[in-house]
Design a protein around this motif. Structure first.
Motif, mmCIF file in Angstrom:
data_model
loop_
_atom_site.group_PDB
_atom_site.id
_atom_site.type_symbol
_atom_site.label_atom_id
_atom_site.label_comp_id
_atom_site.label_asym_id
_atom_site.label_seq_id
_atom_site.Cartn_x
_atom_site.Cartn_y
_atom_site.Cartn_z
ATOM 1 N N SER A 71 4.465 2.254 -7.341
ATOM 2 C CA SER A 71 3.593 1.077 -7.481
ATOM 3 C C SER A 71 3.611 0.313 -6.167
ATOM 4 C CB SER A 71 4.063 0.190 -8.630
ATOM 5 O OG SER A 71 5.362 -0.312 -8.383
ATOM 6 N N ARG A 72 2.722 -0.679 -6.078
ATOM 7 C CA ARG A 72 2.682 -1.462 -4.843
ATOM 8 C C ARG A 72 2.384 -2.914 -5.160
ATOM 9 N NH1 ARG A 72 -1.458 -2.834 -6.817
ATOM 10 N NH2 ARG A 72 -3.566 -2.661 -5.994
ATOM 11 N N ASP A 73 2.872 -3.779 -4.274
ATOM 12 C CA ASP A 73 2.563 -5.206 -4.335
ATOM 13 C C ASP A 73 1.926 -5.533 -2.990
ATOM 14 O OD1 ASP A 73 2.522 -7.990 -4.234
ATOM 15 O OD2 ASP A 73 4.371 -8.175 -5.384
ATOM 16 N N LYS A 76 2.978 -8.567 -0.976
ATOM 17 C CA LYS A 76 4.280 -8.490 -0.306
ATOM 18 C C LYS A 76 4.362 -7.310 0.647
ATOM 19 C CE LYS A 76 6.821 -10.607 -4.141
ATOM 20 N NZ LYS A 76 7.940 -10.435 -5.114
#
Length: 118
Positions: A71-73, A76
């Motif tokens: 997953s990725r943010d 951030k």
């Protein structure tokens, strides 16, 4: 020069979980594809999972499907690898990588050790 910094590795018993993080110094067209690779002692480096900053084009190594989640943010500039139901054969140095294509071959982090005991 893009920098990738991994964290979250460690020692865990079989069946346990770990979450790896990869913080990118910047998010540009040259780091559109983010990926995790791993290399076990005496073995070739192998692809584990990939994702784009848009959150699509997710792919997994067959042996980790159903156990690992990438997953990725984007806010951030961080990509994660949630690893559940770990097995001793998952033991390796895990590397974060980034690039313009799914091969994510333009940049690579220093790696973080994951050790799964039986």
């Amino acid at each position: 020069q893009v920098q990738l910094v991994e964290s979250g590795g460690g020692l865990v018993q079989a069946g346990g979980s770990l979450r790896l993080s990869c913080a990118a110094s910047e998010r540009t067209w040259s780091t559109y594809f983010m990926a995790w690779f791993r290399q076990a002692p005496g073995k070739e480096r192998e692809f584990v999972a990939t994702i784009t900053w848009s959150g699509d084009s997710i792919r997994y190594l067959d042996s980790v499907k159903g156990r690992f989640t990438i997953s990725r943010d984007s806010a951030k500039n961080t990509v994660y690898l949630q690893m559940n139901s770990l097995k001793p054969e998952d033991t390796a140095v895990y590397y974060c990588a980034a690039g313009r294509t799914r091969s994510a071959s333009d940049y690579r982090g220093q790696g973080t050790q994951v050790t799964v005991s039986s």
